[in-house]
Design a protein around this motif. Sequence first.
Motif, short mmCIF file in Angstrom:
data_model
loop_
_atom_site.label_atom_id
_atom_site.label_comp_id
_atom_site.label_asym_id
_atom_site.label_seq_id
_atom_site.Cartn_x
_atom_site.Cartn_y
_atom_site.Cartn_z
N ARG A 49 38.08 52.94 38.86
CA ARG A 49 39.13 53.83 39.37
C ARG A 49 39.29 53.77 40.88
NH1 ARG A 49 40.97 56.87 35.24
NH2 ARG A 49 39.63 57.00 33.39
N ILE A 57 37.04 49.38 28.24
CA ILE A 57 37.48 50.37 29.22
C ILE A 57 36.73 51.69 29.01
CG2 ILE A 57 39.44 51.79 29.94
CD1 ILE A 57 41.21 49.29 29.39
N ARG A 93 42.06 50.50 38.28
CA ARG A 93 42.21 50.97 36.90
C ARG A 93 43.67 51.01 36.47
NH1 ARG A 93 39.30 53.83 33.21
NH2 ARG A 93 40.58 54.23 31.38
#
Length: 415
Positions: free
Chosen positions: A223, A210, A228
Amino acid sequence: MLIVSLDEKQVEITPIEYDADCPFKYNNFVYRAALTSPTIANSGASNETKQQPGCAMIPEGVTQFIVRLPNPDAEGMNTSNRVENEVAIISLASAALAHLEQKVVPSVYGWGSAAGASPQGWILQELMPGTPVDAGFRTMDLQQKKAIFAQMAEILDALQKYQLPQTITGFGGLTFDQSGNTVSATMTSVDAGPWPSYEASFQGRLKVAIAEADKSPIIRGWRNNGVRERIDAFVESGLPAQFLSLASKQDKCVVHADFTTNNMLYDPKSQRITALLDYDFACISHPSYEFFRSFNGCGGQFGGWPGDEDNDLLALQDYKLHGFPSPLPLSSNTDGVKWEDMKAWEDELERVQVQRPRTTQGIEKAADVDAVLQMIIPWRITNPDILRLQPEESTMKCRDENEEQLVKMLDHLGF
């Protein structure tokens, strides 16, 4: 070929499988070093070399060696214990496979760490005999492949059953302590760890992935579109549940992690495997991890949920878990699953009673976690070499396709 002088001997140095024009960074630079006259007893090792952990004495009469130079620029590889990890794993694998009629693990004669003053590590090791298995595997008939599978199963079984030293307490990589004991350390292909459990190893690696995704100007931490938040929720609350049903979750063993035909040598006449090479990605992990990373093209990896559109892979996963049908299905296309090969591999695993997907309750849930891990930082949109060669349009298409696959996997997992 390069010829140099060393201790009044000439040494011919020849690159092995090296292409100066290759657009991708090599993980290692591998050379054959040939002496013009053979070694004599004790000539190849100083007192310091003799005391190095993981090393054997150079036998008298040897004229050829392998020199491995880990590439410090290789993507994602940790150099602090990279050489030590490979040497330690080779030492353990050698002990685990010492009972085999044919020696398959090369001896290490000396090594230098990349963690010292010089960033360039090195390993001097035995030149093993044989021809690369992958050079002839595709043209082998089924009986010839079965002979290779049988030996692979025996090697895998021995690696699984070998009792690790008590000084190895974690999941991850290895190094040597000041007394020469083999101890747990950073996992070199991740630059993180060691971890106290298999579950913790995935949790730690997901956090690393990540963080890498956050750095990528293409992925941007996934995102967009709320992906996310779903990943974070899975790592926080979904991951522990994936390991609840995994049998013997605290078991750990030597995992080669690249156990494929291109890392094996054999004698075409006897059909005997003569070497298992390249322990650069090897680690200490649960036996199931070998099936996530190895056997591609020669038995099949065991992957996570492949999506409801890939009928062959769904069927293969089901058969590996519950047994193959008779008659075997037909492949849906010429590049599809080679069902006879897959069945032959499973038959040999069963014959030797190797711990495998069918005997590892809960392995499919762990495989799904591994699939998420790989989807977070996919090679096609993170490798700097391929990004340099690939048109931006293709890169963004790969990114969108990967996000779609990641979303489907998260849907499958309930996140």
